[in-house]
Design a protein around this motif. Structure first.
Motif, PDB file in Angstrom:
ATOM      1  N   UNK A  12      -1.481   0.131  -1.414  1.00  0.00           N
ATOM      2  CA  UNK A  12      -1.554  -0.201   0.009  1.00  0.00           C
ATOM      3  C   UNK A  12      -2.942  -0.746   0.300  1.00  0.00           C
ATOM      4  N   UNK A  13      -3.005  -1.902   0.937  1.00  0.00           N
ATOM      5  CA  UNK A  13      -4.265  -2.538   1.298  1.00  0.00           C
ATOM      6  C   UNK A  13      -4.545  -2.214   2.763  1.00  0.00           C
ATOM      7  N   UNK A  42       1.612  -3.220  -0.324  1.00  0.00           N
ATOM      8  CA  UNK A  42       1.838  -3.046   1.109  1.00  0.00           C
ATOM      9  C   UNK A  42       0.535  -3.342   1.839  1.00  0.00           C
ATOM     10  N   UNK A  43       0.570  -4.269   2.781  1.00  0.00           N
ATOM     11  CA  UNK A  43      -0.593  -4.603   3.590  1.00  0.00           C
ATOM     12  C   UNK A  43      -0.441  -3.964   4.956  1.00  0.00           C
ATOM     13  N   UNK A  47      -4.974  -5.672   7.751  1.00  0.00           N
ATOM     14  CA  UNK A  47      -5.505  -6.149   6.482  1.00  0.00           C
ATOM     15  C   UNK A  47      -4.781  -7.381   5.967  1.00  0.00           C
ATOM     16  N   UNK A  48      -3.881  -7.925   6.737  1.00  0.00           N
ATOM     17  CA  UNK A  48      -3.051  -9.017   6.250  1.00  0.00           C
ATOM     18  C   UNK A  48      -3.840 -10.309   6.120  1.00  0.00           C
ATOM     19  N   UNK A  49      -3.969 -10.841   4.892  1.00  0.00           N
ATOM     20  CA  UNK A  49      -4.663 -12.120   4.725  1.00  0.00           C
ATOM     21  C   UNK A  49      -3.774 -13.264   5.220  1.00  0.00           C
ATOM     22  N   UNK A  50      -4.301 -14.466   5.323  1.00  0.00           N
ATOM     23  CA  UNK A  50      -3.486 -15.592   5.784  1.00  0.00           C
ATOM     24  C   UNK A  50      -2.225 -15.728   4.926  1.00  0.00           C
ATOM     25  N   UNK A  65       4.541  -6.156   4.852  1.00  0.00           N
ATOM     26  CA  UNK A  65       3.453  -6.008   5.814  1.00  0.00           C
ATOM     27  C   UNK A  65       3.982  -5.144   6.941  1.00  0.00           C
ATOM     28  N   UNK A  66       3.294  -4.080   7.214  1.00  0.00           N
ATOM     29  CA  UNK A  66       3.777  -3.161   8.232  1.00  0.00           C
ATOM     30  C   UNK A  66       2.812  -3.024   9.379  1.00  0.00           C
TER      31      UNK A  66
END
Length: 181
Positions: A12-13, A42-43, A47-50, A65-66
């Motif tokens: 998880x990121x 799991x982001x 923390x979601x990158x482009x 992505x949550x």
């Protein structure tokens, strides 16, 4: 990383920082290096990158992505909420909005203006460039949309992604509210 319920590990990121697209590309091999132990990455929403970086650099993974907000926000006095919200000093924006009414049946037209660290919203008769439900308004107000792509995926309706991007940039801090419901 933590042990998965069935087998292997769960990755998880929670934070993902990069100054530019090249740096994003350099960080992806680090994450990809865990592919033998963690079948999914799991982001967390913050923390979601482009998204193009995810599509092209982590193709061996099932990505998720949550987003989870342990709070509810309902704006009762729109004019005062916008005035008291806190605005970045560099923001200079004027955007016509269509906002869902309290009854959920009709839409009101508003003009949102922000300049020099202050914001205001007034009723108008001009059609909006961005259409927000009451729920979407609450998420935007609290800083929950980090990118125009995220707002678009959440169903925010607009005729121009550029206008939506300018609206999203009026909230530059991570959402934080002290009350949990």
């Amino acid at each position: 990383m933590k042990r998965s319920e069935r087998h292997g590990m769960q990755l998880t990121v929670h934070d993902f920082w990069a100054a530019d697209a090249d740096t994003v590309g350099e960080r992806m091999p680090f994450l990809a290096g865990h592919h033998t132990r963690a079948p999914a990455i799991h982001f967390r929403r913050s923390a979601l990158p482009p998204y193009p970086a995810l599509l092209h650099n982590l193709h061996r993974y099932r990505l998720t992505a949550g987003a989870w907000h342990p709070w509810m926000l309902r704006i009762l006095d729109l004019k005062e909420a916008v005035r008291l919200r806190g605005w970045p000093d560099h923001v200079d924006i004027t955007v016509p909005l269509d906002i869902e009414s309290e009854d959920g049946e009709t839409w009101g037209q508003y003009l949102l203006e922000g300049k020099d660290g202050a914001g205001q919203i007034t009723k108008t008769h001009a059609a909006g460039e961005v259409r927000l439900t009451r729920r979407q308004l609450g998420v935007w107000y609290a800083g929950g949309y980090r990118t125009a792509a995220a707002a678009g995926l959440a169903g925010v309706d607009t005729g121009s992604e550029e206008v939506l991007s300018r609206l999203i940039r009026t909230t530059e801090h991570e959402p934080w509210l002290p009350e949990h419901f």
